[in-house]
Write an enzyme that holds these catalytic residues in place. Structure first.
Site, PDB file in Angstrom:
ATOM      1  N   GLU A   1      14.756  -2.283 -17.248  1.00  0.00           N
ATOM      2  CA  GLU A   1      13.955  -2.719 -16.091  1.00  0.00           C
ATOM      3  C   GLU A   1      12.938  -1.648 -15.679  1.00  0.00           C
ATOM      4  OE1 GLU A   1      14.043  -5.704 -15.233  1.00  0.00           O
ATOM      5  OE2 GLU A   1      15.994  -6.424 -15.908  1.00  0.00           O
ATOM      6  N   GLY A   2      12.485  -0.876 -16.648  1.00  0.00           N
ATOM      7  CA  GLY A   2      11.554   0.231 -16.386  1.00  0.00           C
ATOM      8  C   GLY A   2      12.352   1.486 -16.126  1.00  0.00           C
TER       9      GLY A   2
END
Length: 438
Positions: A245-246
């Site tokens: 998710e980054g």
């Protein structure tokens, strides 16, 4: 690098390329595939059925550090035919779709990490109750109590901030629906408006779950290092949360970067309040002693001061570097850590303040202690990261003034008794035989 080429008859796109780290690839029926059409600057999304007869093949299952129960495989496309009507949204809108998916994914990841934290705390507490050393359960030792208290406090803070952001998003979606937005647009925009909070939560809770699992191993001692005990897999599984998710580094820079961009567009007034903080530093400080008899009076005052510390540092950095601030990643990271701690600490206080009014302070003693302990730790982070940022982009009188301001904005009138707070929290968790604050 995946490419999409329109067929000669104009009825299909032929997709060729490969994708890595695809969760559920081994058994899903449908893919959302991002590819670049011809030489487009922006990528496009496609809805693709998982059909091996249509040029789709899979790599072997990835051998991963953790999350072994999650299927992860490479996916290869070899002129996979996709009907043109299977384009998702419009041509070139793929990146925006992906970013919107990431925004909601970040707050969902925080929720997943919270459940992991609660489980680890409960497992560690019950083991500490059963494990005897020197004829005494180790839950009675101060060193163990300190660990349990911090683990529970971090979970409580993560819950507070996650529910706060989720409620904000939910309210904004409802408001947009009332204004006539479609359900899809209301959800997209509702989440997008709280993208900063989603990034904050992703970073804070993913790092707390790793720390919690690490301390869980320590409480289990030698057994914690054994794959037969639950802590070993909890520790391995927690590690991925700081990457997907980054990465947390990207999310830290995004949080401050998005705030600065909003300020540049006039959506948020960042420089105005920052200028007022600068003027306050040049003035004579107040020597009045406020009334701290009200619950969280000093803590709320401290939150207000920590916000001033952030405004002082972020505002000065924006004035100095302008749009080039994104090139100074170490300063962004330090400012982001301050922003994260302020949001998490404030959320914890807001939740506890609300519940103390609802249920009575006497029934919220452990929660009050956790809010105070989290803020105490947050102040230490602000001091460290604030000094790191200030000495990295200022010098001379400006640096001396900002360091003086940092000291003023992080000064307690009444320091909390940290050991007593930890004792109270740990005893409550031990008596409940696990984490019960949710």
């Amino acid at each position: 690098k995946t490419k999409a080429v329109l067929s000669k008859d104009g009825k299909h796109y032929l997709i060729s390329g490969q994708k890595m780290w695809i969760s559920n690839a081994g058994f899903c029926k449908l893919f959302i595939v991002f590819a670049r059409i011809e030489d487009d600057k922006n990528i496009t999304g496609f809805i693709v059925e998982n059909d091996p007869a249509n040029g789709i093949s899979l790599g072997d299952e990835e051998k991963k550090l953790g999350i072994h129960s999650s299927s992860t495989r490479q996916v290869f496309f070899n002129e996979t035919k996709i009907p043109v009507e299977n384009m998702l949204s419009e041509r070139g809108s793929g990146f925006k779709i992906a970013m919107n998916a990431l925004n909601i994914g970040r707050i969902k990841l925080a929720a997943a990490c919270l459940e992991a934290q609660r489980r680890v705390v409960s497992e560690a507490v019950n083991y500490a109750i059963e494990r005897k050393q020197f004829k005494t359960a180790i839950i009675n030792f101060g060193a163990i109590k300190a660990k349990i208290a911090q683990m529970a406090t971090n979970a409580y803070a993560g819950e507070s901030a996650s529910y706060r952001a989720a409620k904000n998003i939910e309210d904004r979606i409802a408001m947009r629906l009332e204004d006539g937005n479609s359900h899809q647009e209301a959800e997209l925009k509702g989440v997008e408006e709280y993208a900063i909070e989603c990034s904050i939560l992703k970073v804070a809770v993913s790092e707390d779950v790793q720390q919690t699992a690490d301390e869980g191993i320590q409480i289990f001692g030698g057994m914690g290092f054994s794959a037969e005990a639950p802590m070993e897999s909890a520790w391995r599984d927690a590690r991925i949360a700081r990457i997907y998710e980054g990465t947390n580094e990207i999310n830290r820079m995004l949080a401050v970067g998005m705030l600065v961009k909003k300020a540049m567009k006039g959506h948020v007034d960042l420089l105005g309040p920052a200028t007022k903080v600068g003027e306050e530093l040049m003035g004579i400080p107040s020597f009045e002693t406020p009334d701290y008899s009200v619950l969280f009076a000093e803590e709320n005052e401290m939150i207000a001061k920590l916000k001033k510390a952030f405004l002082m540092i972020a505002g000065s950095a924006v004035q100095k570097f302008g749009t080039d601030l994104e090139k100074h990643q170490q300063i962004l990271l330090a400012a982001s850590d301050i922003l994260i701690e302020v949001y998490m600490a404030e959320s914890t206080i807001l939740r506890t303040e609300k519940n103390a009014k609802r249920f009575g302070e006497d029934k919220q003693q452990a929660q009050i202690a956790m809010a105070q302990l989290y803020l105490y730790n947050a102040v230490d982070v602000v001091i460290q990261k604030g000094k790191e940022a200030i000495v990295s982009f200022s010098e001379g009188d400006e640096q001396r003034l900002m360091l003086m301001g940092l000291k003023r904005f992080t000064k307690y009138t009444n320091q909390p008794n940290v050991a007593s707070l930890r004792e109270l929290i740990a005893d409550k968790v031990a008596n409940d035989k696990g984490y019960t604050f949710d």
